[in-house]
Design an enzyme around this catalytic site. Sequence first.
Site, short mmCIF file in Angstrom:
data_model
loop_
_atom_site.label_atom_id
_atom_site.label_comp_id
_atom_site.label_asym_id
_atom_site.label_seq_id
_atom_site.Cartn_x
_atom_site.Cartn_y
_atom_site.Cartn_z
N HIS A 149 -3.15 7.36 1.96
CA HIS A 149 -3.58 6.02 1.58
C HIS A 149 -4.96 5.76 2.20
CE1 HIS A 149 -3.87 1.81 0.97
NE2 HIS A 149 -3.62 1.48 2.22
N ASN B 25 -10.04 -0.03 0.11
CA ASN B 25 -8.58 0.05 0.09
C ASN B 25 -8.09 -0.58 -1.21
OD1 ASN B 25 -5.84 -0.28 0.45
ND2 ASN B 25 -5.99 -1.06 2.54
N CYS C 22 0.82 -1.22 0.00
CA CYS C 22 0.00 0.00 0.00
C CYS C 22 0.85 1.27 0.00
CB CYS C 22 -0.97 0.00 1.18
SG CYS C 22 -2.02 -1.44 1.23
N1 ACO Z 1 -17.88 -8.15 9.99
C1 ACO Z 1 -18.31 -8.41 11.22
N2 ACO Z 1 -17.51 -8.72 12.23
C2 ACO Z 1 -16.20 -8.78 11.99
C3 ACO Z 1 -15.66 -8.51 10.73
C4 ACO Z 1 -16.57 -8.19 9.70
N3 ACO Z 1 -16.16 -7.92 8.44
N4 ACO Z 1 -14.34 -8.65 10.78
C5 ACO Z 1 -14.03 -8.97 12.04
N5 ACO Z 1 -15.15 -9.05 12.76
C6 ACO Z 1 -15.27 -9.38 14.17
C7 ACO Z 1 -14.14 -10.22 14.70
O1 ACO Z 1 -14.39 -11.59 14.42
C8 ACO Z 1 -14.19 -9.93 16.16
O2 ACO Z 1 -15.24 -10.68 16.74
P1 ACO Z 1 -15.07 -11.33 18.20
O3 ACO Z 1 -14.87 -10.16 19.12
O4 ACO Z 1 -16.34 -12.04 18.38
O5 ACO Z 1 -13.86 -12.20 18.10
C9 ACO Z 1 -14.62 -8.47 16.20
O6 ACO Z 1 -15.21 -8.18 14.94
C10 ACO Z 1 -13.48 -7.52 16.48
O7 ACO Z 1 -12.41 -7.88 15.64
P2 ACO Z 1 -11.13 -6.99 15.56
O8 ACO Z 1 -10.22 -7.48 14.48
O9 ACO Z 1 -10.55 -6.82 16.93
O10 ACO Z 1 -11.82 -5.63 15.12
P3 ACO Z 1 -11.21 -4.18 15.05
O11 ACO Z 1 -12.01 -3.26 15.84
O12 ACO Z 1 -9.72 -4.18 15.26
O13 ACO Z 1 -11.47 -3.82 13.53
C11 ACO Z 1 -10.31 -3.75 11.46
C12 ACO Z 1 -10.93 -4.63 12.52
C13 ACO Z 1 -11.37 -2.91 10.79
C14 ACO Z 1 -9.66 -4.67 10.41
C15 ACO Z 1 -9.25 -2.86 12.14
O14 ACO Z 1 -8.39 -3.61 12.93
C16 ACO Z 1 -8.46 -2.12 11.13
O15 ACO Z 1 -8.97 -1.28 10.43
N6 ACO Z 1 -7.16 -2.38 11.07
C17 ACO Z 1 -6.34 -1.75 10.07
C18 ACO Z 1 -6.26 -2.72 8.98
C19 ACO Z 1 -6.22 -2.11 7.63
O16 ACO Z 1 -6.63 -1.01 7.36
N7 ACO Z 1 -5.68 -2.91 6.75
C20 ACO Z 1 -5.61 -2.55 5.40
C21 ACO Z 1 -4.36 -3.05 4.81
S1 ACO Z 1 -3.02 -2.29 5.58
C22 ACO Z 1 -3.03 -0.81 5.07
O17 ACO Z 1 -3.51 -0.52 4.01
C23 ACO Z 1 -2.48 0.12 5.96
#
Ligand code: ACO
Length: 319
Positions: free
Chosen positions: A246, A276, A113
Amino acid sequence: MHARITGTGSCLPPTVVSNDDLVARGVDTSDQWIVERTGIRYRHLAEDGQKTSDLALAASLKAIEAAGIEAAKIDLIILATSTPDYIFPSSACLLQSRLGIGGAAAFDVQAVCSGFAYALAIAEKFIRSGSHRCALVVGAEVFSRILDWNDRGTCVLFGDGAGAVILEASQEPGILASALHADGAQHGILEVPGNVCGGRVIGEPFVRMDGPAVFKYAVRVLAEVAQEVLDGAGMDAAALDWLVPHQANIRIIQSTAKKLGLPMEKVVTTVDRHGNTSAASIPLALDTAVRDGRIRRGDLLMLEGVGGGFTWGAVLLRF
Ligand code: ACO
Protein backbone atom coordinates in the site's frame (compact mmCIF):
# COMPACT_ATOMS: atom_id res chain seq x y z
CA MET A 1 -8.12 -25.49 -7.97
CA HIS A 2 -6.07 -22.31 -7.75
CA ALA A 3 -6.96 -18.65 -8.31
CA ARG A 4 -4.60 -16.75 -10.57
CA ILE A 5 -4.43 -13.13 -11.77
CA THR A 6 -4.78 -13.17 -15.56
CA GLY A 7 -5.02 -9.42 -16.24
CA THR A 8 -4.45 -6.05 -14.59
CA GLY A 9 -5.65 -2.54 -15.35
CA SER A 10 -5.72 0.91 -13.80
CA CYS A 11 -7.00 4.43 -14.28
CA LEU A 12 -5.82 7.78 -12.99
CA PRO A 13 -7.86 10.95 -13.51
CA PRO A 14 -6.03 13.34 -15.85
CA THR A 15 -5.54 16.27 -13.44
CA VAL A 16 -2.06 16.05 -11.84
CA VAL A 17 -1.50 18.24 -8.79
CA SER A 18 2.02 18.87 -7.49
CA ASN A 19 2.95 19.85 -3.95
CA ASP A 20 3.64 23.37 -5.18
CA ASP A 21 0.16 23.43 -6.74
CA LEU A 22 -1.27 22.72 -3.27
CA VAL A 23 0.72 25.64 -1.86
CA ALA A 24 -0.63 27.82 -4.69
CA ARG A 25 -4.17 26.71 -3.76
CA GLY A 26 -3.59 27.98 -0.22
CA VAL A 27 -2.56 24.85 1.71
CA ASP A 28 -0.12 25.87 4.48
CA THR A 29 2.67 23.44 3.52
CA SER A 30 5.76 23.11 1.32
CA ASP A 31 7.13 20.70 -1.27
CA GLN A 32 10.12 20.07 0.99
CA TRP A 33 7.97 19.10 4.03
CA ILE A 34 5.75 16.74 2.03
CA VAL A 35 8.63 15.06 0.18
CA GLU A 36 10.75 14.62 3.32
CA ARG A 37 7.93 13.24 5.51
CA THR A 38 6.02 11.20 2.90
CA GLY A 39 7.87 10.87 -0.42
CA ILE A 40 4.80 12.27 -2.23
CA ARG A 41 5.44 14.72 -5.12
CA TYR A 42 2.22 14.50 -7.16
CA ARG A 43 -1.29 13.11 -6.90
CA HIS A 44 -4.12 12.82 -9.45
CA LEU A 45 -7.44 14.40 -8.51
CA ALA A 46 -10.81 13.51 -10.01
CA GLU A 47 -12.71 16.04 -12.09
CA ASP A 48 -15.91 17.52 -10.70
CA GLY A 49 -18.60 14.91 -11.13
CA GLN A 50 -16.13 12.05 -11.77
CA LYS A 51 -17.15 9.16 -9.54
CA THR A 52 -15.59 6.01 -8.12
CA SER A 53 -17.54 3.88 -10.60
CA ASP A 54 -16.17 5.95 -13.53
CA LEU A 55 -12.58 5.23 -12.49
CA ALA A 56 -13.44 1.62 -11.65
CA LEU A 57 -14.99 1.08 -15.09
CA ALA A 58 -11.93 2.39 -16.95
CA ALA A 59 -9.55 0.24 -14.85
CA SER A 60 -11.79 -2.83 -15.21
CA LEU A 61 -11.99 -2.55 -19.01
CA LYS A 62 -8.19 -2.52 -19.17
CA ALA A 63 -7.93 -5.56 -16.88
CA ILE A 64 -10.53 -7.42 -18.96
CA GLU A 65 -8.60 -6.62 -22.14
CA ALA A 66 -5.29 -7.69 -20.57
CA ALA A 67 -6.83 -11.00 -19.46
CA GLY A 68 -8.16 -11.56 -22.97
CA ILE A 69 -11.65 -12.48 -21.76
CA GLU A 70 -15.18 -11.40 -22.58
CA ALA A 71 -16.73 -9.37 -19.74
CA ALA A 72 -19.63 -11.85 -19.77
CA LYS A 73 -17.29 -14.47 -18.31
CA ILE A 74 -17.08 -12.55 -14.99
CA ASP A 75 -19.27 -14.21 -12.35
CA LEU A 76 -18.11 -12.21 -9.30
CA ILE A 77 -17.36 -8.49 -8.80
CA ILE A 78 -15.80 -7.26 -5.57
CA LEU A 79 -15.04 -3.56 -5.35
CA ALA A 80 -13.05 -2.09 -2.47
CA THR A 81 -13.77 1.56 -1.72
CA SER A 82 -14.37 4.04 1.08
CA THR A 83 -15.77 6.61 -1.33
CA PRO A 84 -18.71 4.85 -3.01
CA ASP A 85 -20.91 6.70 -5.51
CA TYR A 86 -23.94 6.27 -3.26
CA ILE A 87 -24.89 4.94 0.16
CA PHE A 88 -26.56 2.24 -1.92
CA PRO A 89 -26.56 0.47 -4.31
CA SER A 90 -22.95 -0.66 -4.03
CA SER A 91 -20.44 0.74 -6.49
CA ALA A 92 -19.84 -2.89 -7.54
CA CYS A 93 -23.46 -3.07 -8.75
CA LEU A 94 -23.12 0.24 -10.60
CA LEU A 95 -19.93 -1.07 -12.21
CA GLN A 96 -21.68 -4.29 -13.16
CA SER A 97 -24.46 -2.33 -14.83
CA ARG A 98 -21.99 -0.30 -16.87
CA LEU A 99 -20.15 -3.47 -17.90
CA GLY A 100 -23.51 -4.87 -19.05
CA ILE A 101 -23.04 -8.21 -17.30
CA GLY A 102 -26.07 -8.66 -15.06
CA GLY A 103 -26.29 -11.84 -13.02
CA ALA A 104 -22.81 -11.97 -11.49
CA ALA A 105 -22.58 -11.58 -7.71
CA ALA A 106 -21.44 -8.02 -6.92
CA PHE A 107 -20.64 -6.26 -3.65
CA ASP A 108 -18.40 -3.63 -2.10
CA VAL A 109 -15.78 -4.21 0.58
CA GLN A 110 -15.09 -1.48 3.13
CA ALA A 111 -11.64 -1.92 4.68
CA VAL A 112 -10.24 1.50 3.71
CA CYS A 113 -6.60 1.25 2.54
CA SER A 114 -6.56 -2.54 3.16
CA GLY A 115 -9.63 -2.91 0.96
CA PHE A 116 -7.91 -4.39 -2.06
CA ALA A 117 -6.02 -6.98 0.01
CA TYR A 118 -9.35 -7.91 1.63
CA ALA A 119 -11.18 -8.06 -1.71
CA LEU A 120 -8.51 -10.19 -3.37
CA ALA A 121 -8.35 -12.64 -0.46
CA ILE A 122 -12.17 -12.93 -0.45
CA ALA A 123 -12.30 -13.51 -4.23
CA GLU A 124 -9.67 -16.24 -3.93
CA LYS A 125 -11.80 -18.05 -1.36
CA PHE A 126 -14.87 -17.92 -3.66
CA ILE A 127 -12.84 -19.36 -6.53
CA ARG A 128 -11.11 -22.02 -4.45
CA SER A 129 -14.50 -23.14 -3.12
CA GLY A 130 -15.56 -23.88 -6.68
CA SER A 131 -18.61 -21.59 -6.54
CA HIS A 132 -17.15 -18.99 -8.92
CA ARG A 133 -14.59 -19.09 -11.73
CA CYS A 134 -13.83 -15.54 -12.85
CA ALA A 135 -13.67 -12.56 -10.51
CA LEU A 136 -13.21 -8.87 -11.22
CA VAL A 137 -11.51 -7.38 -8.16
CA VAL A 138 -11.27 -3.60 -8.03
CA GLY A 139 -9.92 -0.91 -5.72
CA ALA A 140 -11.29 2.53 -6.62
CA GLU A 141 -11.44 5.83 -4.79
CA VAL A 142 -12.25 9.51 -5.12
CA PHE A 143 -10.62 10.19 -1.76
CA SER A 144 -10.31 13.90 -2.54
CA ARG A 145 -14.07 14.18 -1.80
CA ILE A 146 -13.52 13.41 1.90
CA LEU A 147 -10.45 15.62 2.42
CA ASP A 148 -10.56 18.75 4.54
CA TRP A 149 -8.38 21.15 2.52
CA ASN A 150 -7.83 23.19 5.69
CA ASP A 151 -6.20 20.20 7.43
CA ARG A 152 -2.63 20.16 6.12
CA GLY A 153 -1.87 17.03 8.15
CA THR A 154 -4.13 14.94 5.88
CA CYS A 155 -5.02 16.76 2.65
CA VAL A 156 -1.49 16.56 1.22
CA LEU A 157 -1.37 12.77 1.53
CA PHE A 158 -4.13 11.45 -0.72
CA GLY A 159 -5.05 11.11 -4.39
CA ASP A 160 -7.73 9.53 -6.60
CA GLY A 161 -7.56 6.51 -8.91
CA ALA A 162 -8.53 2.90 -9.53
CA GLY A 163 -6.89 -0.45 -10.17
CA ALA A 164 -8.39 -3.79 -11.13
CA VAL A 165 -7.46 -7.42 -11.67
CA ILE A 166 -9.14 -10.43 -13.22
CA LEU A 167 -8.74 -13.48 -10.97
CA GLU A 168 -9.54 -16.79 -12.65
CA ALA A 169 -9.78 -20.44 -11.64
CA SER A 170 -6.61 -22.14 -12.82
CA GLN A 171 -4.73 -25.41 -12.61
CA GLU A 172 -1.55 -23.35 -12.08
CA PRO A 173 -0.80 -21.80 -8.69
CA GLY A 174 -1.65 -18.14 -8.32
CA ILE A 175 -2.53 -16.93 -4.82
CA LEU A 176 -0.48 -19.02 -2.40
CA ALA A 177 -1.47 -17.59 1.00
CA SER A 178 -3.26 -14.64 2.53
CA ALA A 179 -4.01 -13.17 5.94
CA LEU A 180 -6.49 -10.49 7.00
CA HIS A 181 -6.74 -8.72 10.35
CA ALA A 182 -8.52 -5.87 12.07
CA ASP A 183 -8.46 -4.12 15.44
CA GLY A 184 -11.63 -2.08 15.74
CA ALA A 185 -10.47 -0.63 19.05
CA GLN A 186 -8.08 1.53 16.99
CA HIS A 187 -10.87 3.11 14.89
CA GLY A 188 -10.18 6.56 16.30
CA ILE A 189 -6.65 6.97 14.90
CA LEU A 190 -7.94 7.15 11.33
CA GLU A 191 -11.59 7.80 10.52
CA VAL A 192 -14.23 9.81 8.70
CA PRO A 193 -16.56 10.23 11.67
CA GLY A 194 -19.66 11.35 9.79
CA ASN A 195 -23.01 9.98 8.71
CA VAL A 196 -26.07 11.08 6.76
CA CYS A 197 -29.21 11.19 8.88
CA GLY A 198 -32.56 12.80 8.10
CA GLY A 199 -31.03 14.51 5.07
CA ARG A 200 -28.19 16.12 7.04
CA VAL A 201 -24.56 15.27 7.65
CA ILE A 202 -24.08 14.26 11.26
CA GLY A 203 -20.52 14.47 12.58
CA GLU A 204 -17.59 15.21 10.28
CA PRO A 205 -17.52 14.05 6.65
CA PHE A 206 -13.71 14.45 6.45
CA VAL A 207 -10.65 12.28 7.11
CA ARG A 208 -9.33 12.71 10.65
CA MET A 209 -6.03 11.09 11.53
CA ASP A 210 -3.49 10.79 14.32
CA GLY A 211 -0.52 10.61 11.93
CA PRO A 212 2.20 9.45 14.33
CA ALA A 213 -0.08 6.74 15.82
CA VAL A 214 -1.01 5.48 12.34
CA PHE A 215 2.64 5.47 11.34
CA LYS A 216 3.73 3.33 14.31
CA TYR A 217 0.83 0.90 13.99
CA ALA A 218 1.28 0.50 10.23
CA VAL A 219 5.00 -0.25 10.43
CA ARG A 220 4.45 -2.96 13.06
CA VAL A 221 1.48 -4.78 11.53
CA LEU A 222 2.77 -4.69 7.94
CA ALA A 223 5.97 -6.50 8.94
CA GLU A 224 4.00 -8.99 11.07
CA VAL A 225 1.40 -9.86 8.42
CA ALA A 226 4.02 -10.23 5.68
CA GLN A 227 5.91 -12.72 7.84
CA GLU A 228 2.69 -14.53 8.75
CA VAL A 229 1.82 -15.06 5.09
CA LEU A 230 5.35 -16.19 4.21
CA ASP A 231 5.29 -18.65 7.11
CA GLY A 232 1.88 -19.90 5.94
CA ALA A 233 3.33 -20.71 2.53
CA GLY A 234 6.56 -22.10 3.97
CA MET A 235 8.60 -19.45 2.17
CA ASP A 236 11.29 -16.95 3.02
CA ALA A 237 11.24 -13.24 2.16
CA ALA A 238 14.41 -13.79 0.11
CA ALA A 239 12.27 -15.71 -2.41
CA LEU A 240 10.13 -12.64 -3.17
CA ASP A 241 10.64 -10.98 -6.54
CA TRP A 242 8.48 -7.98 -5.66
CA LEU A 243 6.83 -6.36 -2.67
CA VAL A 244 3.78 -4.36 -3.82
CA PRO A 245 2.77 -2.46 -0.68
CA HIS A 246 0.00 0.00 0.00
CA GLN A 247 1.39 3.38 -1.03
CA ALA A 248 0.82 5.56 2.04
CA ASN A 249 4.23 6.93 2.84
CA ILE A 250 7.71 6.10 1.56
CA ARG A 251 9.05 5.86 5.12
CA ILE A 252 6.46 3.20 6.04
CA ILE A 253 7.35 1.30 2.84
CA GLN A 254 11.10 1.53 3.51
CA SER A 255 10.65 0.36 7.07
CA THR A 256 8.60 -2.68 5.98
CA ALA A 257 11.17 -3.60 3.34
CA LYS A 258 13.97 -3.30 5.88
CA LYS A 259 12.18 -5.52 8.40
CA LEU A 260 11.72 -8.14 5.67
CA GLY A 261 15.37 -7.80 4.60
CA LEU A 262 14.33 -6.73 1.10
CA PRO A 263 16.32 -4.16 -0.91
CA MET A 264 14.23 -1.24 -2.21
CA GLU A 265 15.00 -2.46 -5.75
CA LYS A 266 12.46 -5.23 -5.07
CA VAL A 267 9.74 -2.84 -3.92
CA VAL A 268 7.23 -1.25 -6.30
CA THR A 269 6.73 2.39 -5.29
CA THR A 270 4.29 4.79 -6.91
CA VAL A 271 3.62 6.95 -3.85
CA ASP A 272 5.75 9.77 -5.32
CA ARG A 273 3.41 10.11 -8.33
CA HIS A 274 0.05 8.86 -7.03
CA GLY A 275 0.05 9.78 -3.34
CA ASN A 276 -2.11 7.55 -1.17
CA THR A 277 -5.09 6.35 -3.22
CA SER A 278 -6.38 4.14 -0.39
CA ALA A 279 -7.97 0.93 -1.74
CA ALA A 280 -6.73 1.75 -5.25
CA SER A 281 -3.06 2.02 -4.36
CA ILE A 282 -2.03 -1.65 -4.47
CA PRO A 283 -3.71 -2.53 -7.80
CA LEU A 284 -2.49 0.79 -9.27
CA ALA A 285 1.09 -0.04 -8.26
CA LEU A 286 0.69 -3.62 -9.50
CA ASP A 287 -0.61 -2.55 -12.90
CA THR A 288 2.09 0.11 -13.25
CA ALA A 289 4.86 -2.45 -12.68
CA VAL A 290 3.21 -5.06 -14.92
CA ARG A 291 2.82 -2.62 -17.79
CA ASP A 292 6.35 -1.19 -17.52
CA GLY A 293 7.75 -4.74 -17.62
CA ARG A 294 9.15 -5.01 -14.11
CA ILE A 295 6.69 -7.65 -12.93
CA ARG A 296 6.66 -10.71 -15.18
CA ARG A 297 4.71 -13.96 -15.35
CA GLY A 298 5.98 -16.39 -12.72
CA ASP A 299 7.28 -13.70 -10.33
CA LEU A 300 6.58 -14.16 -6.63
CA LEU A 301 4.72 -11.13 -5.26
CA MET A 302 3.70 -9.96 -1.80
CA LEU A 303 0.78 -7.48 -1.82
CA GLU A 304 0.03 -5.87 1.52
CA GLY A 305 -2.18 -3.13 2.86
CA VAL A 306 -3.01 -1.30 6.06
CA GLY A 307 -5.59 1.34 6.85
CA GLY A 308 -8.55 2.62 8.79
CA GLY A 309 -10.52 0.28 10.98
CA PHE A 310 -7.72 -0.43 11.86
CA THR A 311 -7.34 -3.12 9.19
CA TRP A 312 -4.41 -4.87 7.58
CA GLY A 313 -3.73 -7.82 5.32
CA ALA A 314 -1.34 -9.46 2.88
CA VAL A 315 -1.59 -11.73 -0.14
CA LEU A 316 1.30 -13.85 -1.43
CA LEU A 317 0.98 -14.89 -5.05
CA ARG A 318 2.73 -16.33 -8.06
CA PHE A 319 1.94 -13.88 -10.89
N1 ACO B 1 3.07 20.77 5.92
C1 ACO B 1 3.82 21.37 6.83
N2 ACO B 1 3.79 21.08 8.12
C2 ACO B 1 2.95 20.13 8.53
C3 ACO B 1 2.12 19.44 7.63
C4 ACO B 1 2.20 19.81 6.27
N3 ACO B 1 1.45 19.21 5.32
N4 ACO B 1 1.38 18.57 8.30
C5 ACO B 1 1.74 18.66 9.59
N5 ACO B 1 2.67 19.60 9.72
C6 ACO B 1 3.33 20.04 10.94
C7 ACO B 1 2.51 19.82 12.18
O1 ACO B 1 1.60 20.89 12.36
C8 ACO B 1 3.55 19.78 13.24
O2 ACO B 1 3.94 21.12 13.54
P1 ACO B 1 4.27 21.55 15.05
O3 ACO B 1 5.44 20.70 15.45
O4 ACO B 1 4.57 22.99 14.91
O5 ACO B 1 3.04 21.23 15.82
C9 ACO B 1 4.73 19.13 12.54
O6 ACO B 1 4.50 19.25 11.14
C10 ACO B 1 4.92 17.68 12.91
O7 ACO B 1 3.66 17.06 12.83
P2 ACO B 1 3.52 15.51 12.99
O8 ACO B 1 2.12 15.07 12.70
O9 ACO B 1 4.11 15.09 14.30
O10 ACO B 1 4.50 15.06 11.82
P3 ACO B 1 5.07 13.64 11.49
O11 ACO B 1 6.52 13.68 11.43
O12 ACO B 1 4.43 12.56 12.31
O13 ACO B 1 4.57 13.46 9.99
C11 ACO B 1 2.83 12.37 8.79
C12 ACO B 1 3.20 13.52 9.71
C13 ACO B 1 3.54 12.53 7.46
C14 ACO B 1 1.32 12.42 8.56
C15 ACO B 1 3.25 11.05 9.47
O14 ACO B 1 2.78 10.99 10.77
C16 ACO B 1 2.75 9.89 8.72
O15 ACO B 1 3.14 9.64 7.61
N6 ACO B 1 1.88 9.10 9.34
C17 ACO B 1 1.29 7.99 8.64
C18 ACO B 1 0.00 8.48 8.15
C19 ACO B 1 -0.40 7.92 6.84
O16 ACO B 1 0.36 7.47 6.03
N7 ACO B 1 -1.69 7.98 6.65
C20 ACO B 1 -2.27 7.58 5.45
C21 ACO B 1 -3.57 6.93 5.71
S1 ACO B 1 -3.33 5.50 6.63
C22 ACO B 1 -2.67 4.48 5.66
O17 ACO B 1 -2.84 4.54 4.47
C23 ACO B 1 -1.85 3.52 6.27
